[in-house]
Each structure stands twice: as C-alpha cells, then as structure tokens.
Design an enzyme around this catalytic site. Structure first.
Site, short mmCIF file in Angstrom:
data_model
loop_
_atom_site.label_atom_id
_atom_site.label_comp_id
_atom_site.label_asym_id
_atom_site.label_seq_id
_atom_site.Cartn_x
_atom_site.Cartn_y
_atom_site.Cartn_z
N CYS A 270 0.79 -1.23 0.00
CA CYS A 270 0.00 0.00 0.00
C CYS A 270 0.82 1.28 0.00
CB CYS A 270 -0.94 -0.01 1.21
SG CYS A 270 -2.10 -1.35 1.12
C1 UDX Z 1 -1.05 0.46 5.58
C2 UDX Z 1 -1.90 1.49 6.30
O1 UDX Z 1 -1.48 1.57 7.67
C3 UDX Z 1 -3.37 1.09 6.23
O2 UDX Z 1 -4.17 2.08 6.85
C4 UDX Z 1 -3.78 0.94 4.77
O3 UDX Z 1 -5.14 0.57 4.66
C5 UDX Z 1 -2.90 -0.10 4.10
O4 UDX Z 1 -1.51 0.29 4.22
P1 UDX Z 1 0.00 -1.90 6.00
O5 UDX Z 1 0.74 -1.57 4.74
O6 UDX Z 1 -0.71 -3.18 6.09
O7 UDX Z 1 -1.14 -0.74 6.26
O8 UDX Z 1 1.08 -1.84 7.17
P2 UDX Z 1 1.53 -0.76 8.23
O9 UDX Z 1 1.42 -1.36 9.56
O10 UDX Z 1 0.86 0.52 7.96
O11 UDX Z 1 3.13 -0.58 7.94
C6 UDX Z 1 3.53 -0.14 6.66
C7 UDX Z 1 5.07 -0.10 6.67
O12 UDX Z 1 5.56 0.96 7.50
C8 UDX Z 1 5.73 -1.38 7.19
O13 UDX Z 1 6.81 -1.71 6.34
C9 UDX Z 1 6.24 -0.98 8.57
O14 UDX Z 1 7.42 -1.71 8.94
C10 UDX Z 1 6.58 0.48 8.37
N1 UDX Z 1 6.52 1.27 9.61
C11 UDX Z 1 5.34 1.39 10.26
C12 UDX Z 1 7.69 1.92 10.05
O15 UDX Z 1 8.74 1.80 9.46
N2 UDX Z 1 7.61 2.69 11.18
C13 UDX Z 1 6.45 2.85 11.87
O16 UDX Z 1 6.45 3.54 12.89
C14 UDX Z 1 5.28 2.17 11.40
#
Ligand code: UDX
Length: 444
Positions: A270
C-alpha cells in the site's frame, strides 16, 4: 425489510476480510474470485491468505453459520446481492500511476448484468483509487453498460478501507472512522444501514473527497516514517538514542509517538503504491507534491543504510551475511516492496553469500531471489555468519541476546528495527549497531 445481502468482488486481504466480517455481523455474503483454488479453500473455511484469526472466522461464518460462500459466478452474485463491494487490485503502472483496468473491466461486466436486473443494486468502490476515478471513469462505465441511471436504477458509493495487514480483522471491526463518498441519498441510506452497528464517526463526503482521504491518510503516514528515518540518520552523529527523541516529541498530542519508529523504511502493498500514485497524479495537474517525492526517495535508500554500516566495517564479498525477517512487517507473509528484498539485492550485487530466516518463509523460495538461502530456524541462519541484519521486527527476534550470536564467524549485528536491548550485548564479543542510535555508543 429483508436483511441486506453483501457481495464481495476480489478475495484478497481487503475483500476476504471485509466479507468475513460482514458475515460475522449476520449478513449473507457471497465472495467472487476467478481463482478456483481460492474459491475451494474459502468454501472449506480455509483462508487463502495469511491474516491473523481469519481462518477461525471463516470456519465460523462458512462452515458453522453458512453465511458466506465463494463462487465464480458473477451473475449469481450481482442478481442475489443488494450491496456489491469492489475489492480488486489497483497495481502501479511503470510511471507510478495506478492501473484501473481490473475495476473498469469488472464494472463493464456488472453493468451488463444490471441491464436485466429489476432490483436496485448499490455498488461500493472499496479499492484504493485516485481522486476522480469514480466520478469520471466508473460512473459512466456502469451507466453505459447497464443503460441505467445512477440514483434511479442503481447506487454508487466510495468506501475506502483502512486495514493494516496483521490486524485487519480488528481494524475492520474497530475503525477510527467510516468514510462514505456518495452522490445519491438512496445509496447513502443503504450503506449507512449496513454500518449501523459501528459506533465510530461516519463521514459523508463526495466521491473525490473519499478517494482523496484514503491517499492523504497513507501518504501522511508514510511521510511521518520517512521524516523520522531522516532524523534518525542525522542523530547517529550525536549522543542520541532515537527512542528518547520519539518519546519527547511524541508526548505532544498533535504529533503522537504512533508511526514514528525509525528503521529500514516502509514496504508493503500500500504505502509505496499509494504514495507513488498520488505523486504521479499531482504531476498531471501541475501541482507536484514535492514532499511525497522526498518521502519516496528517502524510503528507497533507507534499507541500504544497513549495507552502508556493514561495508564500512567488513568486506562482504564471499562472506555469509544473514537477514532476519523477510516480510515487510511482522505477522504477515507479504513480502511486496519489503526492505529485506532491497537489502538482499544489494548484498547479492556485492557478492555476499546470503542466508535468511523468517518465521513464515520456512522451506520456501522467493521468485527472482533464488540466491537467498532460506534457513528453517534463526540459529542455522546465524551460524558462521560474518554479519546479521535484523530487518523485520518479528517477536521471535526481540529476545535475542549476545549468546544467540556466539557461533558467528565475525560477530557484527545490525538492528534495523531497534528491537534488541543493547544492555544484553554489553561486555560481549558481539558488536551491536542499532539504526538511529549514536555511533559513539556503538564503538564499544
Ligand atoms: C497500511 C496502512 O497503515 C493502512 O491504513 C492501509 O489501509 C494499508 O496500508 P499496511 O501496509 O498493512 O497498512 O502496514 P503498516 O502497519 O501501515 O506498515 C507499513 C510499513 O511501515 C511497514 O513496512 C512498517 O514496517 C513500516 N513502519 C510502520 C515503520 O517503518 N515505522 C512505523 O512507525 C510504522
């Protein structure tokens, strides 16, 4: 009035989670997919995708309550269902724009079936689509192929999802808000009744606004991550532990510590796609979102921070290097745009002998990455390695201490997700380097 019957088109983690949760609310639900294997698995109460608690939920709603079933008959779904959710992929094109063809082709088929339907059907766009898609593309496609009119003969709604992989069921059942993009009141009332058991705010907006809210949400979250990653990179040159920065800044209610973890950047199906799509759209309208350009370029190189640290210390050519964690985040088997793959690709370019362990990717190969040797446990992956990089913050890795790295040839551990406790490595032969922590501290 009979209870609304729900149709779900596309049984990926958005469609199948949504379908199972609507069924769990008591709605008869029909899921459509083109993949016979997926259809059979779902009808046996087994999830074709890895999502926390989804197997148990499908077993309940499919086998016990018989409220959900999967089919390949689009006609049966459209004729039987009152509200039809479109949960199809919107992949990126080479230039970063999104490909709407899966949805457009589906709406042509649905429109052709609507032509002969007497009952009012509400079509709901749940896929992530750029602003203007529903108003300018989807609406006229349905009207053209059905020879019917929005509002009089069928309804159309934009209802974006905010599901996070690994916690999608909880996100569906406990949303912060429900966004309803509408054009006619009949559809608005129907979709509102479907969500009447939720106690969060329901925001009623235009089609374009609903589409934009989704992109702005994801783009802001991704930008927050790239911002804290740049701060972490700078902070390594001072006597700084990033946890203290995030705590001190995050206590400002306007900022919060959420989504403020520095590491190796974001991945997944996403964030990269959505930020690229919104940036690509902005250039079409001569309103380039330069901040998103920065968000993307920072994220492209952030995984390679681990390689920079590594190659400053050892020559990795022909050396065993271990990656712990392949999925883009814990509790999912999704490796799309995962930082681990960017790191593996660069290590391969440098001539390393790459081993990896991931709690889910056991006994598997990764297409186009067959040079990654996947171990069945982290002990085998670590043994005789010159360096270990923690890439995904799986719980299994959080309790690792210096003893777990005893059998490394060269004892260098790079904690890319800031999950290891540095105190467990004091007075040991293992050199632990934590992304975002002061280099000064790390010279012990
Ligand atoms: C995301 C959005 O959060 C969600 O609302 C949308 O509908 C779909 O995309 P998702 O991709 O499933 O959800 O995962 P998410 O938990 O958001 O993490 C995305 C990425 O960001 C991951 O690679 C995670 O490791 C990274 N991340 C997340 C960070 O590097 N730091 C953070 O503090 C949070």
């Amino acid at each position: 009035m009979d209870k609304i019957k729900v149709g779900i088109i596309g049984t990926g983690y958005v469609g199948l989670v949504s379908g199972a949760c609507f069924a769990n609310l008591g709605y008869e639900t029909i899921c459509l997919d083109v993949n016979e294997n997926k259809i059979n698995m779902i009808n046996n109460g087994i999830s074709p995708i890895y999502e926390h608690n989804l197997d148990e939920l499908l077993n309940k709603v499919v086998l016990k309550e018989k409220l959900l079933y999967a089919t390949n008959s689009r006609k049966k779904l459209v004729i039987d269902c009152d509200v039809i959710f479109i949960c199809l992929p919107t992949p990126s094109n080479a230039n970063g724009s999104i490909d709407l063809s899966f949805i457009l082709n589906e709406l042509k088929e649905i429109g052709s079936i609507l032509k002969t339907c007497k009952n009012y059907k509400t079509i709901v766009i749940k896929s992530t689509v750029i602003p203007g898609s529903t108003m300018n593309n989807f609406l006229n496609t349905i009207e053209k192929f059905s020879s019917k009119r929005l509002g009089d003969d069928f309804g159309l709604i934009v209802n974006p999802e905010f599901l996070m992989e690994g916690s999608a069921l909880n996100n569906f059942n406990n949303p912060d808000r429900i966004i309803i993009g509408y054009h006619d009141h009949r559809s608005k009332d129907i979709i509102t009744s479907l969500y009447n058991s939720f106690n969060c705010p329901i925001i009623y907006v235009t089609f374009d606004e609903a589409e934009m809210i989704k992109y702005v949400s994801n783009s802001f979250l991704a930008t927050k991550i790239s911002f804290i990653n740049e701060i972490a990179n700078l902070s390594e040159n001072f006597n700084i532990n990033m946890d203290h920065i995030v705590e001190g800044v995050g206590l400002d209610q306007r900022i919060s510590p959420n989504f403020f973890r520095s590491g190796l950047g974001f991945g997944g199906s996403c964030f990269p796609k959505d930020v690229n799509a919104l940036y690509s759209l902005s250039k079409q309208y001569d309103s380039e979102l330069t901040m998103l350009k920065a968000t993307l370029s920072i994220n492209d190189i952030q995984p390679l921070r681990a390689i920079d640290i590594l190659t400053d210390i050892i020559d990795v050519t022909d050396k065993k290097v271990t990656i712990l964690g392949l999925s883009f985040k814990p509790n999912t088997d999704d490796i799309r745009e995962a930082p681990s793959l960017k790191i593996a690709k660069e290590l391969h370019r440098l001539g390393s002998d790459i081993y990896a362990y991931d709690p889910i990717y056991v006994n598997k190969k990764i297409n186009n990455y067959d040079y990654i040797k996947i171990s069945n446990n982290y002990q085998d992956a670590i043994k005789n390695s010159y360096a270990v990089i923690i890439v995904t913050e799986w719980d299994e890795f959080k309790s690792l201490n210096s003893d777990d790295f005893e059998f490394m040839t060269h004892k260098l551990v790079i904690d890319g997700r800031r999950i290891l406790d540095p105190k467990l490595f004091d007075n040991s032969l293992v050199r632990l380097i934590t992304i975002g922590n002061s280099k000064n501290h790390q010279l012990n």
